[in-house]
Design a protein around this motif. Sequence first.
Motif, PDB file in Angstrom:
ATOM      1  N   HIS A 191       7.600   3.523   8.273  1.00 56.53           N
ATOM      2  CA  HIS A 191       7.016   2.406   7.530  1.00 56.53           C
ATOM      3  C   HIS A 191       5.987   1.698   8.404  1.00 56.53           C
ATOM      4  N   SER A 192       4.787   1.519   7.885  1.00 60.61           N
ATOM      5  CA  SER A 192       3.808   0.709   8.589  1.00 60.61           C
ATOM      6  C   SER A 192       4.237  -0.753   8.555  1.00 60.61           C
ATOM      7  N   ILE A 193       3.963  -1.449   9.644  1.00 60.32           N
ATOM      8  CA  ILE A 193       4.187  -2.891   9.718  1.00 60.32           C
ATOM      9  C   ILE A 193       2.953  -3.518  10.354  1.00 60.32           C
ATOM     10  N   PRO A 194       2.775  -4.833  10.234  1.00 64.62           N
ATOM     11  CA  PRO A 194       1.620  -5.462  10.883  1.00 64.62           C
ATOM     12  C   PRO A 194       1.619  -5.165  12.383  1.00 64.62           C
ATOM     13  N   THR A 195       0.441  -4.930  12.935  1.00 65.23           N
ATOM     14  CA  THR A 195       0.370  -4.619  14.362  1.00 65.23           C
ATOM     15  C   THR A 195       0.938  -5.763  15.203  1.00 65.23           C
ATOM     16  N   ALA A 196       0.776  -6.992  14.739  1.00 63.84           N
ATOM     17  CA  ALA A 196       1.329  -8.129  15.492  1.00 63.84           C
ATOM     18  C   ALA A 196       2.852  -8.059  15.530  1.00 63.84           C
ATOM     19  N   PRO A 249      -4.945  -7.250   2.766  1.00 66.42           N
ATOM     20  CA  PRO A 249      -5.916  -6.313   3.353  1.00 66.42           C
ATOM     21  C   PRO A 249      -6.508  -6.774   4.678  1.00 66.42           C
ATOM     22  N   HIS A 250      -6.605  -8.094   4.909  1.00 71.37           N
ATOM     23  CA  HIS A 250      -7.271  -8.583   6.123  1.00 71.37           C
ATOM     24  C   HIS A 250      -6.360  -8.550   7.349  1.00 71.37           C
ATOM     25  N   ILE A 251      -5.078  -8.245   7.176  1.00 71.28           N
ATOM     26  CA  ILE A 251      -4.133  -8.226   8.297  1.00 71.28           C
ATOM     27  C   ILE A 251      -4.014  -6.796   8.818  1.00 71.28           C
ATOM     28  N   PRO A 252      -4.236  -6.567  10.108  1.00 72.43           N
ATOM     29  CA  PRO A 252      -4.132  -5.201  10.650  1.00 72.43           C
ATOM     30  C   PRO A 252      -2.695  -4.680  10.599  1.00 72.43           C
ATOM     31  N   TRP A 253      -2.545  -3.459  10.127  1.00 73.09           N
ATOM     32  CA  TRP A 253      -1.245  -2.782  10.097  1.00 73.09           C
ATOM     33  C   TRP A 253      -1.355  -1.480  10.891  1.00 73.09           C
ATOM     34  N   LEU A 254      -0.208  -0.934  11.245  1.00 74.20           N
ATOM     35  CA  LEU A 254      -0.192   0.315  12.006  1.00 74.20           C
ATOM     36  C   LEU A 254      -0.817   1.447  11.196  1.00 74.20           C
ATOM     37  N   GLU A 255      -1.600   2.262  11.867  1.00 73.93           N
ATOM     38  CA  GLU A 255      -2.283   3.411  11.271  1.00 73.93           C
ATOM     39  C   GLU A 255      -2.138   4.611  12.204  1.00 73.93           C
TER      40      GLU A 255
END
Length: 375
Positions: A191-196, A249-255
């Motif tokens: 599961h991707s989560i926000p990078t923060a 969309p503006h929040i970086p998530w893991l890719e």
Amino acid sequence: MPDVLDATPYDALLLLSFGGPEGPDEVVPFLENVTRGRGIPKERLKEVGQHYFLFGGISPINDQNRALLDALRKDFADHGLDLPVYWGNRNWAPYLTDTLREMVADGRRRVLVLATSAYASYSGCRQYRENLADSLAALEAEGLQVPKVDKLRHYFNHPGFLEPMIDGVLESLADLPEDVRDGAHLAFSTHSIPTAAADSSGPAEGHGDGGAYVDEHLDVARLIADAVRERTGIDHPWQLVYQSRSGAPHIPWLEPDICDHLEERHKAGVPAVVMAPIGFVSDHMEVLYDLDTEATAKAEELGLPVRRSATVGADPRFAAAVRELVLERAAVESGQQVTPCALGALGASHNLCPVGCCPARAPRPAAAGADSPYA
């Protein structure tokens, strides 16, 4: 007759999971429960709701938890462990607070918790403990004598969690056409989560650049890839990829996202891909839709042969691992010296989350019975 195993000081195990709707009328209320206070766009809620409606408005997670309950109870009985197993959910019936109330009525005073999340992160660990703390506080407000509750450590690198996934990848490789099998790429998905959130996952001394969340998944991926190489003689290239993004969309998530990764691998000339959902305990909706439906459709569009390997689910080896984790924690609480069982480079996870581990969005006071420094 099996030897009698002793889980003292614990008198119950609670299976704590996410929950899911079991009919079309439950989809919207369930999603409202899940997203309350998270700022998820309404458009995303409508999109996710359609995922459930594709499957009759029913999430498979509850039936999968029932199967796991049966597996745990059978394993405990077969091995002489007299420990009742209960089940509660964060977001749908049976609700956690109701299950804890039932446990109090049954006289349970010291409870171990197995969360259906194997890795460190706010949403995969601390949030479960916050839910436990909230439920215990609610029962305390009702005048009930709440039990002491301890959460089992992360089990991502326990052999009983890893071996079923290794077998799943091997079976998926064997199911590929022979002419593309040896060149197949392994895409280990979670599961991707926000990078923060990823950067602050795990103990504070390990924060930064993916934190414990990424490190733990990478360790599992290496262990599986190494086992596949040892058992097949083929060194399959692999990568950790992500799925199920749900944030703004503006929040970086893991890719990278799994579908983008399939496109990239296809362009690179990879002949086939095995998608291995190592971040998930069972084949719930995010596996069925994001991998079996969406990613598989992308692969078909590309003309790229893919297979999706099995999750652990109710595999007897996982049930046995839970028994071992229960006895390990019981021994620790009884003051015994214990060598915890774990594979890979990271070793066994902590039993008690240290201050600063997967920090909450805001500090919270501890509730009675919680084993967390924050709750």
